[in-house]
Design an enzyme around this catalytic site. Structure first.
Site, PDB file in Angstrom:
ATOM      1  N   HIS A 159       0.888  -1.050   0.021  1.00  0.00           N
ATOM      2  CA  HIS A 159       0.062   0.015   0.105  1.00  0.00           C
ATOM      3  C   HIS A 159       0.871   1.108   0.234  1.00  0.00           C
ATOM      4  O   HIS A 159       2.144   1.224   0.511  1.00  0.00           O
ATOM      5  CB  HIS A 159      -0.739   0.087   1.162  1.00  0.00           C
ATOM      6  CG  HIS A 159      -1.678  -1.032   1.535  1.00  0.00           C
ATOM      7  ND1 HIS A 159      -1.310  -2.171   1.925  1.00  0.00           N
ATOM      8  CD2 HIS A 159      -2.993  -1.147   1.370  1.00  0.00           C
ATOM      9  CE1 HIS A 159      -2.434  -3.105   2.145  1.00  0.00           C
ATOM     10  NE2 HIS A 159      -3.634  -2.556   1.772  1.00  0.00           N
ATOM     11  N   ASP A 216       2.223   2.149   3.239  1.00  0.00           N
ATOM     12  CA  ASP A 216       3.381   1.086   3.753  1.00  0.00           C
ATOM     13  C   ASP A 216       4.638   1.607   3.456  1.00  0.00           C
ATOM     14  O   ASP A 216       5.612   1.554   4.320  1.00  0.00           O
ATOM     15  CB  ASP A 216       3.208  -0.414   3.162  1.00  0.00           C
ATOM     16  CG  ASP A 216       1.671  -0.853   3.434  1.00  0.00           C
ATOM     17  OD1 ASP A 216       0.924  -0.560   4.366  1.00  0.00           O
ATOM     18  OD2 ASP A 216       1.518  -1.594   2.335  1.00  0.00           O
ATOM     19  N   GLU A 228     -10.657  -6.162  -4.654  1.00  0.00           N
ATOM     20  CA  GLU A 228     -10.803  -7.259  -3.573  1.00  0.00           C
ATOM     21  C   GLU A 228     -12.047  -7.113  -2.798  1.00  0.00           C
ATOM     22  O   GLU A 228     -12.525  -6.184  -2.011  1.00  0.00           O
ATOM     23  CB  GLU A 228      -9.693  -6.807  -2.703  1.00  0.00           C
ATOM     24  CG  GLU A 228      -9.549  -7.811  -1.638  1.00  0.00           C
ATOM     25  CD  GLU A 228      -8.058  -7.700  -0.701  1.00  0.00           C
ATOM     26  OE1 GLU A 228      -8.160  -7.681   0.530  1.00  0.00           O
ATOM     27  OE2 GLU A 228      -7.176  -7.400  -1.585  1.00  0.00           O
ATOM     28  N   GLU A 233      -9.667 -12.882  -1.136  1.00  0.00           N
ATOM     29  CA  GLU A 233      -9.067 -13.183   0.087  1.00  0.00           C
ATOM     30  C   GLU A 233      -9.761 -13.980   0.788  1.00  0.00           C
ATOM     31  O   GLU A 233     -10.872 -14.177   1.154  1.00  0.00           O
ATOM     32  CB  GLU A 233      -8.801 -11.532   0.749  1.00  0.00           C
ATOM     33  CG  GLU A 233      -8.090 -12.330   2.222  1.00  0.00           C
ATOM     34  CD  GLU A 233      -7.624 -11.005   2.988  1.00  0.00           C
ATOM     35  OE1 GLU A 233      -7.984 -11.216   4.235  1.00  0.00           O
ATOM     36  OE2 GLU A 233      -7.569 -10.078   2.415  1.00  0.00           O
ATOM     37  N   HIS A 276     -11.621 -12.672   3.769  1.00  0.00           N
ATOM     38  CA  HIS A 276     -12.760 -11.830   3.527  1.00  0.00           C
ATOM     39  C   HIS A 276     -14.029 -12.944   3.307  1.00  0.00           C
ATOM     40  O   HIS A 276     -15.023 -12.660   3.471  1.00  0.00           O
ATOM     41  CB  HIS A 276     -12.384 -11.006   2.547  1.00  0.00           C
ATOM     42  CG  HIS A 276     -11.589 -10.060   2.884  1.00  0.00           C
ATOM     43  ND1 HIS A 276     -10.793  -9.058   1.959  1.00  0.00           N
ATOM     44  CD2 HIS A 276     -11.138  -9.624   4.044  1.00  0.00           C
ATOM     45  CE1 HIS A 276      -9.970  -8.261   2.516  1.00  0.00           C
ATOM     46  NE2 HIS A 276     -10.233  -8.498   4.098  1.00  0.00           N
ATOM     47  N   ASP A 280      -5.128 -13.275  -2.205  1.00  0.00           N
ATOM     48  CA  ASP A 280      -4.755 -13.090  -0.748  1.00  0.00           C
ATOM     49  C   ASP A 280      -4.553 -14.207  -0.165  1.00  0.00           C
ATOM     50  O   ASP A 280      -5.740 -14.797   0.360  1.00  0.00           O
ATOM     51  CB  ASP A 280      -5.475 -12.021  -0.210  1.00  0.00           C
ATOM     52  CG  ASP A 280      -4.812 -10.602  -0.649  1.00  0.00           C
ATOM     53  OD1 ASP A 280      -3.962 -10.366  -1.685  1.00  0.00           O
ATOM     54  OD2 ASP A 280      -5.118  -9.441   0.053  1.00  0.00           O
ATOM     55  N   ASP A 338     -10.896  -9.648  10.828  1.00  0.00           N
ATOM     56  CA  ASP A 338     -10.082 -10.192  10.022  1.00  0.00           C
ATOM     57  C   ASP A 338      -8.650 -10.350  10.604  1.00  0.00           C
ATOM     58  O   ASP A 338      -7.577  -9.484  10.646  1.00  0.00           O
ATOM     59  CB  ASP A 338      -9.739  -8.951   8.951  1.00  0.00           C
ATOM     60  CG  ASP A 338      -9.369  -9.483   7.532  1.00  0.00           C
ATOM     61  OD1 ASP A 338      -8.997 -10.697   7.284  1.00  0.00           O
ATOM     62  OD2 ASP A 338      -9.188  -8.644   6.543  1.00  0.00           O
ATOM     63  N   ASP A 357      -6.243 -12.513   9.624  1.00  0.00           N
ATOM     64  CA  ASP A 357      -5.045 -12.689   8.627  1.00  0.00           C
ATOM     65  C   ASP A 357      -3.907 -13.617   9.174  1.00  0.00           C
ATOM     66  O   ASP A 357      -2.617 -13.320   9.302  1.00  0.00           O
ATOM     67  CB  ASP A 357      -4.568 -11.276   8.267  1.00  0.00           C
ATOM     68  CG  ASP A 357      -5.490 -10.402   7.601  1.00  0.00           C
ATOM     69  OD1 ASP A 357      -6.418 -10.839   6.830  1.00  0.00           O
ATOM     70  OD2 ASP A 357      -5.323  -9.106   7.761  1.00  0.00           O
TER      71      ASP A 357
END
Length: 437
Positions: A102, A105, A233, A269, A272, A297, A308, A310
């Site tokens: 991103h 980031d 996404e 993802e 998600h 993802d 989420d 992850d």
């Protein structure tokens, strides 16, 4: 030059299933041929810059828990430079070919729009130099249109057009950086594109705003010669209660309604999909059967938690079903498997980042090998083909060729016996799938 991961002196090697070395691959052998491609070409694994190098261990109930050796420097830009060098050391020692980011980031947001653009241009130059030095490539870039308070009520769907203009600046700048870095995809994730209550929301207008924004993106890509894949996404519930990109089917419906279907594919993802009340392979199938599965993802969520999480994907059945879909559609290129996963809050050492990636890379490697065996054996695929064989000829073919009507079918049913019921053999097929593990 500073070394950020001194515990790892050389790229992680493949040592085979019998190895007990936690810093070795047991199944991921990048150059192994599976079908007609190497394992690395099939999987196209990318490291998620945000979780791996920006993640701080904070969660909804606790402050940051990590102390990273790269989070040093007197300015935000200097810290971003250290983070980038740590990232590329990690990529090369892990032995992956791709990464994803991103905008926020890789670069500090800055105090104003001009500083944001200047910082992004500076960091793009550094990343390009690091890519040239290491051979690591950018799989995709994206913009963070959710963290800044200006996006509290959405970005493209915000009732204030000034906010959409800010979002346009971010997307334009990040698309330019992605193109400059050779990125072959660009991803949009909705963040806050949704609503909390209809008492203050004109849903139709917000959907039209979002469509207009995406059309501007398509026009800009054409103008600048960005030929990478544009991806959306699906993202439910997080953080907005009613998300406009809730799941794969919802996004596909939106794209068709607003004449965008030819310009976008989906980045699915796992976490998600489960937050939307589906399985991972369900959303993958919806995207793939429509010719719109562009990238993945690769993670999982904790089904006992409502957000989420992850986590690194380790469940062999989950990753095998994923790879079956990928193999059936002929691969993901130019997309890939972005490891959008993070170590747990208590895993505070930089070394834990290697363990997390190694385990999940091994899992997807096993999933790939297992999926290829399933396709080669043709037992599961043949069962499905045989189950629908009635539509290959006779009555079924006439139905699908448009040669039967409701009236003619009713007449056929009147003149024939009750259809024979046939078992779906679910238990047998589940046992067969387990036999491959």
């Amino acid at each position: 030059m500073k070394t950020f991961f001194p515990e790892v002196s050389a790229p992680i090697a493949y040592e085979g299933p019998d190895s007990k070395n936690p810093l070795a691959f047991k199944y991921y052998d990048a150059n192994r041929i599976v079908g007609n491609k190497t394992m690395a070409e099939h999987l196209r694994i990318a490291v998620a810059y945000w979780h791996t190098f920006v993640g701080n261990g904070g969660d909804p109930f606790g402050a940051p828990a990590y102390e990273r050796t790269w989070d040093t420097g007197s300015t935000a830009l200097e810290r971003a430079e250290h983070r980038a060098r740590a990232a590329f050391e990690f990529f090369t020692k892990l032995g992956v070919n791709f990464y994803c980011f991103h905008d926020r980031d890789i670069s500090p947001e800055g105090a104003n729009a001009s500083e944001y653009v200047k910082n992004m241009e500076h960091m793009t130059g550094l990343l390009k130099a690091l890519q040239n030095d290491t051979g690591v490539k950018l799989l995709w870039g994206t913009s963070n249109l959710t963290a800044n308070p200006r996006y509290t009520h959405g970005a493209a769907t915000n009732p204030d057009p000034a906010v959409m203009a800010c979002a346009a600046l971010q997307v334009k700048t990040t698309m330019d950086a992605t193109k400059e870095l050779g990125g072959v995809n660009y991803v949009f994730w909705g963040g806050r594109e949704g609503y909390e209550t209809l008492l203050n929301t004109n849903m139709q207008r917000e959907m039209e705003q979002m469509a207009r924004f995406f059309h501007m993106v398509v026009d800009y890509a054409k103008t600048t010669g960005f030929t990478g894949q544009l991806l959306i996404e699906p993202k439910p519930k997080e953080p907005t209660k009613h998300m406009y990109d809730f799941d794969a089917a919802t996004v596909l419906g939106f794209l068709r309604q607003y004449d965008l279907i030819d310009h976008f594919k989906l980045n699915i993802e796992a976490n998600h999909a489960t937050l939307a009340g589906h399985t991972f392979d369900h959303d993958l199938t919806i995207a793939s059967m429509n010719g719109k599965l562009g990238s993945i993802d690769a993670n999982v969520g904790d089904l006992l938690l409502g957000w989420d999480t992850d986590q690194y994907a380790l469940d062999l059945e989950t990753v095998t079903k994923c790879m079956l879909i990928v193999l059936k559609q002929g691969g993901l290129n130019p997309g890939g498997l972005n490891f959008d996963a993070k170590v747990r809050r208590g895993s505070i050492d930089g070394l834990d980042l290697f363990y997390g990636h190694i385990g999940s890379m091994d899992a997807f490697a096993r999933g790939l090998l297992t999926a290829q065996r399933i396709l080669d054996d043709d037992l599961l695929p043949k069962f499905v083909r045989d189950r629908y064989a009635g539509y290959d000829d006779g009555l079924g073919k006439r139905i699908m060729d448009g040669k039967e009507s409701l009236t003619s079918l009713a007449e056929w049913a009147m003149n024939h016996e009750e259809p024979q019921r046939r078992s779906g053999r679910q238990e047998m097929l589940e046992n067969l799938l387990q036999s491959y593990f």
